[in-house]
Enzyme design. Sequence first.
Site, short mmCIF file in Angstrom:
data_model
loop_
_atom_site.label_atom_id
_atom_site.label_comp_id
_atom_site.label_asym_id
_atom_site.label_seq_id
_atom_site.Cartn_x
_atom_site.Cartn_y
_atom_site.Cartn_z
CG HIS A 157 -1.66 -1.26 1.45
ND1 HIS A 157 -2.87 -1.57 0.87
CD2 HIS A 157 -1.30 -2.35 2.18
CE1 HIS A 157 -3.25 -2.78 1.25
NE2 HIS A 157 -2.31 -3.29 2.03
CB SER A 278 12.45 23.27 -14.40
OG SER A 278 11.68 24.46 -14.51
CE LYS A 284 10.50 20.57 -10.95
NZ LYS A 284 9.51 19.78 -10.25
CD GLU A 291 8.02 12.80 -15.18
OE1 GLU A 291 7.17 13.39 -14.52
OE2 GLU A 291 8.96 13.39 -15.74
#
Length: 462
Positions: A157, A278, A284, A291
């Site tokens: 979980h 970024s 970043k 992704e």
Amino acid sequence: MSNRMWGGRFGGGPDDIMEEINASIGFDQRLFAQDIRGSLAHAEMLVKQGIISPQDGASISQGLHQIEAEINTGAFNFSRALEDIHMNIEARLAEIIGDAAGRLHTARSRNDQVATDFRLYVRDALEHIGTQIHTLMGVLTAKADAHADTIMPGFTHLQPAQPVTFGHHLLAYVEMLSRDAGRFHDARKRMNESPLGAAALAGTGFPIDRHMTAAALGFDAPMGNSMDAVSARDFALEALSAAAICATHMSRLAEEIVIFSGPAYGFFNLPDAYSTGSSIMPQKRNPDAAELIRAKTGRIIGALGGLMIVMKGLPLAYSKDMQEDKEGVFNALDSVSLCLAAMSGMMEALSINKDTMHAAAGSGYSTATDLADWLVREAGLPFRQAHHVTGQLVALAEAKACALDALSLADMQEVEAAITDNVFSVLSVENSVASRSAFGGTAPDGVRQRVAHWQNWLKENG
Ligand code: ARG
């Protein structure tokens, strides 16, 4: 003007929109090498069977080789009016060698031709993907070896559940990938029969030798039913299904890379070569490759669903719907191959923060199960009661805002008198993972044995 290949009964040519919807040359030109290979094998067989003359056979072969060179050098002019790769090549053959070109299509149809080309293409792609899976397995196995003792939280979980070793976590993916490799291997074996010579759908009356062309193209045998041969696409569905499952596995790992490389966890350091910055937020470091692997899995699964839906309503034998089989397959197999390459590179370069992982492994009372097991083993409690006592001890630790092994023996004995000093030996994460030594568990020695197993496997199947 009507089509030269099939326009005998037509008065005029197709509408421009008809030409656009009908043409597949924009994507099936990718099959040119397979198409030429198939035509060479067919022509050689026609000569051997006395169906065309050796002279015609020789000029067909010479013309096809010239066309292959033209396409390879970019000199070939693909024409939408000629619909597809098969007619583009045949029309060019006629320009080069004249009338003999018209004999190549004896005892053959575009229906068995395209089925043959596509099988050859998918077969090559499956072999390449199989090799790439082995590469990724090798990368993960080497990392697992280096991290057989590295401790991290294991989750259920997405809550810390029990400590595990990072090596064990990585080897879970090696197991999945080995089954993926098996699926690609099986699909390749099953699909390796030749449709060539099935002609339009019913077979042919010419005395062809389908065994000869099958062998020349590396197929194990000719397909046994001409109607099946021209209209079966389960080989493509199987390839897509194996690709979708494999991509799903990579997507789960990609998801973990996204989560664990973020500052909330800070377990993984993304390599520069596989992350991006970024343009506005200078701090970043984004896990774009992970992704994109996660996202490309969506289109790979989509390609499987797409082709299933195209096929499910088709009566035997060929329908033009089947022309729509290629783009999804090309794209999905390209994508899974790119994802495998990116995942291998990313995982090879990934570094980890051992201390952060270790600290997280001890949080969340992750050795509570070890404590309950100790109560069963050493104090003779039934497991259900041990579970309850442990729950009380967790609540006590929570109230004192400390870890389980920071409770004093006196505190513990207040909850359960049978507890002794010896309990502290199972409360550390090191002892916890070391104790899970039954086959398939996370103990470092077990991880090292499994690493050895996979290293052998990769050597034998390499
Ligand atoms: N371009 C077609 C395809 O990809 C080739 C087969 C065409 N056959 C036909 N009878 N129209 O499926």
